[in-house]
Design a protein around this motif. Structure first.
Motif, short mmCIF file in Angstrom:
data_model
loop_
_atom_site.label_atom_id
_atom_site.label_comp_id
_atom_site.label_asym_id
_atom_site.label_seq_id
_atom_site.Cartn_x
_atom_site.Cartn_y
_atom_site.Cartn_z
N THR A 8 5.61 -41.98 11.43
CA THR A 8 4.34 -41.39 11.81
C THR A 8 4.00 -40.20 10.93
N CYS A 9 2.72 -40.10 10.62
CA CYS A 9 2.22 -38.99 9.81
C CYS A 9 0.93 -38.50 10.44
N THR A 10 0.85 -37.21 10.72
CA THR A 10 -0.36 -36.65 11.33
C THR A 10 -1.03 -35.61 10.44
N TYR A 11 -0.42 -35.29 9.32
CA TYR A 11 -0.94 -34.22 8.46
C TYR A 11 -1.53 -34.75 7.17
N ARG A 18 4.34 -31.72 5.07
CA ARG A 18 4.36 -32.60 6.25
C ARG A 18 3.63 -33.92 6.00
N ALA A 19 2.67 -33.92 5.11
CA ALA A 19 1.97 -35.15 4.76
C ALA A 19 2.83 -36.04 3.88
N THR A 20 3.70 -35.45 3.09
CA THR A 20 4.48 -36.18 2.10
C THR A 20 5.78 -36.75 2.65
N PRO A 22 6.89 -38.19 5.45
CA PRO A 22 6.95 -39.54 6.01
C PRO A 22 6.90 -40.63 4.92
N VAL A 38 3.77 -46.82 7.56
CA VAL A 38 3.41 -45.44 7.87
C VAL A 38 2.16 -45.51 8.73
N CYS A 40 -0.74 -43.41 10.18
CA CYS A 40 -1.44 -42.14 9.97
C CYS A 40 -2.43 -41.90 11.11
N ALA A 44 -4.19 -37.12 8.93
CA ALA A 44 -3.51 -37.99 7.96
C ALA A 44 -4.31 -39.24 7.63
#
Length: 121
Positions: A8-11, A18-20, A22, A38, A40, A44
């Motif tokens: 999971t990626c939320t940024y 934090r975006a990178t 995951p 992934v 998002c 994200a």
């Protein structure tokens, strides 16, 4: 039992590290031959649009645009939260190669089938 791993990626660009991360972990899973995805959500979702990962790079980490491309080339999938994409005006015609807009039911279905989830907070 599923061999899918969901990261999971939320940024997005506001938090490059934090975006990178995951995508770093998902690339490792894809390289190992696992079915890696992934998911998002929130900000994200922008990373899954054409050019959306451009310019995102945390100190000491690869550029997100490079990781995104590498991940997709290894067979990885990037799912954008439908409920997050819609209010941001993100539609299928704006998606980067390898990205798709999916509803929560798809994620729940995969988890119920045994997919493992890795969360980055």
């Amino acid at each position: 039992m599923s061999d899918r791993m969901i990261f999971t990626c939320t940024y997005g660009k506001e938090e490059p590290e934090r975006a990178t991360l995951p995508f770093v972990a998902a690339n490792v899973a894809a390289t190992a031959g696992l079915q890696a995805t992934v998911v998002c959500s929130i900000e994200a979702v922008w990373t899954g649009t054409t050019g959306g990962a451009d310019g995102i790079q945390a100190v000491g980490l690869p550029a997100l645009s490079d990781l995104f491309t590498e991940f997709v080339e290894k067979g990885g999938e990037v799912w954008l939260c439908q409920s997050c994409a819609k209010p941001r005006g993100i539609t299928d015609d704006k998606l980067a190669k390898g990205a798709a807009i999916v509803g929560a039911a798809k994620v729940i279905e995969e988890l119920a089938s045994g997919a493992k989830a890795v969360n980055f907070a």
